[in-house]
Design an enzyme around this catalytic site. Structure first.
Site, PDB file in Angstrom:
ATOM      1  N   GLU A 140      -6.258  19.617 -17.672  1.00 62.86           N
ATOM      2  CA  GLU A 140      -6.151  21.048 -17.917  1.00 62.86           C
ATOM      3  C   GLU A 140      -7.320  21.506 -18.797  1.00 62.86           C
ATOM      4  OE1 GLU A 140      -2.280  20.957 -19.669  1.00 62.86           O
ATOM      5  OE2 GLU A 140      -1.386  20.223 -17.807  1.00 62.86           O
ATOM      6  N   LEU A 192      -1.566  23.219 -13.927  1.00 65.27           N
ATOM      7  CA  LEU A 192      -0.932  22.876 -15.200  1.00 65.27           C
ATOM      8  C   LEU A 192       0.329  22.042 -14.968  1.00 65.27           C
ATOM      9  CD1 LEU A 192      -0.136  25.501 -18.010  1.00 65.27           C
ATOM     10  CD2 LEU A 192       0.606  23.129 -17.930  1.00 65.27           C
ATOM     11  N   ALA A 193       0.168  20.737 -14.792  1.00 66.90           N
ATOM     12  CA  ALA A 193       1.335  19.883 -14.603  1.00 66.90           C
ATOM     13  C   ALA A 193       0.894  18.437 -14.782  1.00 66.90           C
ATOM     14  CB  ALA A 193       1.958  20.090 -13.225  1.00 66.90           C
ATOM     15  N   GLU A 194       1.409  17.818 -15.800  1.00 67.16           N
ATOM     16  CA  GLU A 194       0.926  16.495 -16.175  1.00 67.16           C
ATOM     17  C   GLU A 194       1.342  15.420 -15.181  1.00 67.16           C
ATOM     18  OE1 GLU A 194       2.189  18.722 -18.190  1.00 67.16           O
ATOM     19  OE2 GLU A 194       0.546  19.130 -19.585  1.00 67.16           O
ATOM     20  N   PHE A 224      -2.601  17.436 -25.260  1.00 73.11           N
ATOM     21  CA  PHE A 224      -2.101  17.028 -26.576  1.00 73.11           C
ATOM     22  C   PHE A 224      -1.038  15.946 -26.367  1.00 73.11           C
ATOM     23  CE2 PHE A 224      -3.817  21.131 -27.790  1.00 73.11           C
ATOM     24  CZ  PHE A 224      -4.237  20.965 -29.101  1.00 73.11           C
ATOM     25  N   ASP A 225      -0.917  15.075 -27.370  1.00 77.01           N
ATOM     26  CA  ASP A 225       0.084  14.010 -27.387  1.00 77.01           C
ATOM     27  C   ASP A 225       1.453  14.438 -26.866  1.00 77.01           C
ATOM     28  OD1 ASP A 225       0.750  15.556 -29.869  1.00 77.01           O
ATOM     29  OD2 ASP A 225      -0.958  14.439 -30.651  1.00 77.01           O
ATOM     30  N   PHE A 234       2.359  16.486 -24.803  1.00 79.06           N
ATOM     31  CA  PHE A 234       2.460  16.959 -23.425  1.00 79.06           C
ATOM     32  C   PHE A 234       2.302  15.830 -22.407  1.00 79.06           C
ATOM     33  CE2 PHE A 234       0.581  20.812 -25.666  1.00 79.06           C
ATOM     34  CZ  PHE A 234       1.835  21.226 -26.064  1.00 79.06           C
ATOM     35  N   TYR A 236       4.708  13.670 -21.880  1.00 75.49           N
ATOM     36  CA  TYR A 236       6.026  13.252 -21.393  1.00 75.49           C
ATOM     37  C   TYR A 236       6.361  13.698 -19.970  1.00 75.49           C
ATOM     38  CZ  TYR A 236       6.255  12.306 -26.374  1.00 75.49           C
ATOM     39  OH  TYR A 236       5.963  11.869 -27.644  1.00 75.49           O
ATOM     40  N   HIS A 254       2.086  19.197 -31.060  1.00 79.16           N
ATOM     41  CA  HIS A 254       0.633  19.031 -31.067  1.00 79.16           C
ATOM     42  C   HIS A 254       0.182  17.964 -32.066  1.00 79.16           C
ATOM     43  CE1 HIS A 254       0.986  22.922 -29.063  1.00 79.16           C
ATOM     44  NE2 HIS A 254      -0.267  22.844 -28.718  1.00 79.16           N
TER      45      HIS A 254
END
Ligand code: TPP
Ligand code: TPP
Ligand code: MG
Ligand code: MG
Lengths: 324, 385, 324, 385
Positions: A29, A58-60, A83-84, A86, A88, A129
């Site tokens: 992203e 936008l989708a991990e 960020f950490d 995000f 999961y 964050h």
């Protein structure tokens, strides 16, 4: 030789990897035009094009899942998780697929994917964050996990991670992004899976990684004034853990304090304590002590200085260790 | 409407699964009726040679035979579990035969028919269900990915692979260009991953076909609990075409998939194909469908059996004679015997293989664990315990 | 008093909770008409209706995410994850939302959600159906994590978990579902967060939970024949860990072996070893030893007997412990 | 088309964001033109009293004032970060005012205007961005959930809540029945969770409105990287209606949301509302939009400013006089002063509050940690270090 921030060193490392191997692609992203929210991929889309530096939806889970498909096709994706907190949504793809495909395929399918994650607190951010999720990944068989703590390591470790045929979760100590150091790009880097004694000492070993390495170095400097000699080990690799280097240090000092930001329970410190307690049973002069985040969610930022291990808490543990 | 249960509004087409699951609606693409009559569809012209028709039927028969044999082997304790494809042969053979050699397929755990079309030895599939392997074949060699058990995951892998096709410039030429196909079920359509795959495929205009076998059930859950409109319509929410094909019609499954693949390879982007079919068996050998569905439903679907209608077609067209069926029976029996023998002969893996291939480059931690375990095992043979 | 399997005891416990509190609802894949793939919710939809026992769409994030919404509305959802390996798509909702909402809201929003997960191996299943993901959750602040090992505990613990105002990840030892025991439903249950000495002994303490409790009990029986007295502690609660009970046992025996199926590195065993090594530094007569799954993905089922800790491996560790 | 980058096919409407993002297409519902002309839409009749028009404008002005003040406070180091709603006031006030007291809203991190409508004190919002709290208000009291930062998560919470409304029998009556509303952004539409929420809401026919503020950007990512068709059309893939409203038109935002909420509460199920609007500021105060978008785009959108058009309307309709604006200016200034003072006066939390509320019932492990830390802190005041 140049003075580089850690963010810039990573940027240069990424650039080098992309130059060396046309199969290396960056995806995530805002990594393209913006260069990432920490500017780690700054300028790379401009120079390598939109097909090698992709601003994804936008989708991990989608980022890691499509990266796996690209790897099957022969690419070598470098995924940024912004960020950490995000990572999961991508947990399933990382733990059930990325980590397992090499074994599932009996080695026929390689997963040379690097998952970059800026991690840790101390930057005054809002919830999610400032997390330290490394234990989740280091507990997961099939993944390798590393954390860089300084510009020189950052420059080489990112290239080594990308060159690795195994999936590497690559943690970047985000509050150290702006710290500068000399980076000799012509140096011969240490192997990626090796820990390093970053400051020799004789009384107590401090083991840390990522953001806490500097904290420990500062503690060692402060301790020196009180006449105490602390050895600081930067783990660098969190999975596999480099026990030979840790054991050797603790054999020298007889005492060990492990320091990390992540919550205490079932963190990296627990594993190091368990192994050292077993392996060095007759050699330790004190139990392994841990200085860590608390077993609470990461607090609102006005409390983070209380939450994060600092020089004083490290020295307090050193005192306790020496008290045995 | 009972509170908290899926909605019954005028939009709902499949709420009471038993009543509606056999009727697919007028939008269904069909080239062969359940009675074996050949019908035409303007968008999907198809003319095959007699040999090709026979080959398709042969596939259907052999694939079913593999499935029956595997089910039997499971009952006899030779497999831990088996996920039968019974009833879905046409959807799988039709789509599998539509693939070109250069295409890449990403299956679930039930695509034994597609595996067959890709040339994967059925014994390799059995290895997984027997528990001697979590994979079993070289996905690159067969261009058929390993079975993926976590529902929906593979749709993203397929999409990423398809993005790679585009990046490699392998899109455009109608003959040589490549495409990917992702298999998944009606249940899987609810997973976030599948919908993210739709987002990606659409935004990147990826050369991919999403092939959903709507077999009416996800274990005990009817399709009406996953969607209140026909599943092929999901695609229109993402801006690409969806089509519902009669999944028990091997010719329609073939023609519709072939067109979707050709569209993909020539740069038209993704298509969602919903193959409307029926899981005639249990979910797996561990499942007991009598707990949740009526026998009458199965009976209704038996009238649409994918093999019967192709057989009727071959007869009616006089494409085959009795000798054909006899020869096929014999081939089936041979195949089944080979599978059975191969399965029984499959050795258990070496205990120390536990530590193999966890990584491309193994670690000291694992080497130590392996060494320690090896010593422990050696202790037994030395009579230490 | 009745002889119940653990699956049936859970079923009875669920039924009791639903009778006691109309806000208790069950949701998950195939939990209704089928009664769950392990029949743990058998008959409940028939008796309580489709609005209290919901066959959901097939998506774990959706199950947990909507359960959170239902909890905000005042419901008390019990979510079933069909198998251990399928919890990961819900990881974000569990770790970032379920675990954090109570703290985020300064206690104003309760999250009385129970997430039931059949876990562990030994049933000859295919990939993803035999995992032990408990460390991920026990490392996560804000969650409580328990594991039941027998029918009596199962009956009460599920009710206690449901009655808890905190989110509880409830692990069920799936290969013990069919084992029977007397269940006295009128007994007064121990508090949910307490470990229990399930067999007293004097020489070595075995700490286990879930499926490994029986393995340890069997090992203790076998050891008795060799004249060794092993104490077995069933942790029951994995987060919080009941250290007072564990410490008390290890104080008595001086030796500790922790047993779990999950991979060794950064598992529950690491934490217990780290705490005992520190707290009982002067009292331990041997280092804490661990008998665990290997740091590999769960293997194909024909290898699972090698992978899973068994009686012999436990006794081997007991030998080693006594060798110090 | 550059390889690997989002597709340019005839389906794509928003590929090159700068060129197309200001044009919403003919499907846009509008009741007030950018020039402040009142227009009618057959599906969305609206007649408000003069007082109501004035109240709406007042909301717009005060909400913008809150936002401006917070941005200033961040610049001065009083807040860690701020996510401005600049440009989105009409979408938020319109939808927020459409909510009834009994409805429940699930915001992202940017819904300061909705918070205002729900009666949440702006200072409570500031607490989160200042870093004294991760929440700040009682969600039940205001029927306004806490801000949710992980993109998309809250759409599932809202859906579950809406299922609970149905289970409670609180659907049906046009006046008293309840509905939920889930806010999310254009970027969020790609997340699995959001699409799973669509599945659930549709299958359970839940009384929910999905309110997507398409502000054209997700940080630096234009909407064309998330979808190749207009976002409101996503809903049709799930079997419920979608509508695109002019999000800079407070009247249309109000009318469209009100209808969607009423449909929900009376049992018609979910609606997706796409409010077509523009993020006139940076993503947050940490962001620098000049790196990724052209100034001309912002200029074009300024002509559609949500406050200006309402102001023009009030003037044209002679609903207000100069005194109204003067009084509103004064009220704004007071509000800003109160916020500033309140923010500066906000105390840091007590260090030991770290351990509060981790659980409803705390644990011995945490009690011990707390105690140890308390002693450690006490050591300092005792001068131990
Ligand atoms: C993420 C995940 N959740 C749950 C399961 C358990 N499971 C296996 S198959 C299945 C139903 C799948 O239904 P569908 O997608 O329709 O495929 P079918 O089995 O009908 O071919 C479920 C719930 C799983 N494998 N993965
Ligand atoms: C799961 C997750 N991934 C990444 C982020 C980081 N992030 C915060 S806002 C944002 C963009 C959101 O875009 P959109 O949904 O359009 O909402 P907007 O900010 O425009 O209101 C991103 C990527 C996040 N908060 N959560
Ligand atoms: Mg199905
Ligand atoms: Mg946006």
């Amino acid at each position: 030789m140049a003075q580089l921030t850690m963010a810039k060193a990573l940027n240069e490392g990424l650039r080098k990897s992309m130059e060396d191997d046309a199969k290396v692609v960056i995806m995530g992203e805002d990594v393209g035009k913006l260069g990432g929210v920490f500017r780690v991929s700054d300028g790379l889309q401009k120079d390598f094009g939109e097909h090698r530096v992709m601003d994804t939806p936008l989708a991990e889970s989608g980022i890691i899942g499509t990266a796996i498909g690209l790897a099957i096709r022969g690419y070598r994706p470098v995924c940024e998780i912004q960020f950490d907190g995000f990572v999961y949504p991508a947990f399933d793809q990382i733990v059930s697929q990325l980590a397992k495909i090499h074994a599932r395929s009996a080695g026929q399918v390689k997963m040379p994917i690097t998952v970059r994650i800026p991690f840790g607190g101390g930057i005054g951010a809002v919830e999610h964050h400032s997390e330290s999720p490394e234990a989740y990944f280091a507990h997961t068989a099939g993944l390798k996990v590393v954390a860089c703590s300084n510009p020189l390591d950052a420059y080489f470790m990112i290239q080594q991670a990308i060159a690795s045929d195994d999936p590497v979760v690559f943690f970047e100590a985000k509050r150290r992004y702006w710290e500068k150091a000399e980076v000799d790009t012509s140096a011969v880097p240490a192997p990626l899976w090796h820990a390093r004694v970053v400051r020799p000492g004789t009384d107590v070993t401090l083991v840390a990684y990522g953001p806490m390495v500097k904290t420990c170095l500062d503690a060692a400097t402060a301790a020196e004034e009180e006449g105490r000699s602390l050895e600081v080990v930067d783990l660098r690799s969190l999975s596999p853990l480099d026990f030979p280097t840790v054991f050797a240090s603790v054999r020298r000092t007889g005492r060990l304090v492990v320091v990390h930001e992540a919550p205490k329970s079932i963190g990296l410190g627990a594993e190091i304590a368990a192994r050292c307690s077993e392996e060095l049973y007759y050699e330790m002069e004190a139990p392994v002590l841990r200085v860590t985040g608390f077993d609470t969610p990461y607090p609102p930022s006005r409390l983070e200085e209380e939450y994060l291990p600092d020089l004083d808490r490290v020295l307090h543990a050193v005192d306790r260790s020496l008290g045995y | 409407m009972s509170l908290g249960s899926p909605a019954t509004t005028d939009l709902v087409t499949e709420t009471t699964p038993v009543a509606t699951s056999t009727s697919a609606g007028p939008e269904l693409v069909q080239l062969l009726t359940p009675e074996g009559e050949r019908v035409e569809h303007p968008d999907y012209p198809l003319s095959l040679s007699d040999d090709e028709y026979r080959a398709m039927y042969r596939d259907l028969v052999l694939v079913r035979r593999i499935d029956v044999e595997a089910t039997a082997l499971q009952r006899q304790g030779e497999l831990g579990i088996w996920a039968a494809l019974l009833g879905q042969e046409a959807a799988q053979v039709g789509s599998g035969r539509a693939l070109r050699p250069q295409d890449f397929a990403f299956p679930t755990y039930r695509e034994h028919g597609v595996a067959w079309c890709r040339g994967v030895d059925p014994l390799r599939l059995l290895g997984l269900f027997r528990g001697v392997s979590n994979g079993g074949w070289d996905p690159q060699e067969k261009r058929f990915n390993l079975y993926t058990i976590v529902i929906g995951s593979q749709t993203l892998h397929a999409t990423g692979y398809a993005m790679g096709i585009t990046m490699d410039g392998a899109v455009g030429d109608a003959d040589t260009a490549e495409a990917a196909i992702a298999y998944f079920g009606d249940g899987a359509s609810s997973q976030g991953d599948v919908n993210e795959a739709f987002v990606w495929a659409s935004v990147y205009n990826a050369p991919i076909v999403f092939f959903c076998q709507n077999n009416q059930w996800g274990i005990s859950t009817p399709t009406g609990h996953q969607t209140r409109i026909p599943l092929y319509q999901r695609a229109r929410g993402f801006g690409f075409p969806g089509v519902r094909v009669d999944g028990n019609d091997v010719l329609a499954s073939y023609a519709v998939t072939r067109k979707a693949l050709d569209d993909a390879r020539t740069g038209q982007g993704p298509t969602l194909v919903e193959a409307f079919t029926y899981r005639m068996g249990a979910h797996t050998t561990s499942d007991d469908p009598t707990r949740y569905r009526l026998a009458s439903e199965l009976e209704a679907w038996k009238l649409k059996d994918p093999l019967e209608r192709m057989k009727a077609f071959l007869y009616k067209q006089q494409i085959v004679d009795g000798g054909f069926f006899e020869a096929l029976d014999a081939e089936s029996a041979d195949l089944a015997a080979r599978i059975r023998q191969g399965c029984l002969a499959m050795p258990d893996p070496d205990p120390l293989s536990l530590f193999d291939n966890v990584y491309a480059e193994t670690t000291q931690v694992l080497r130590d664990e392996r060494e320690e375990f090896a010593q422990y095992l050696a202790g037994f043979s030395g009579g230490q315990h």
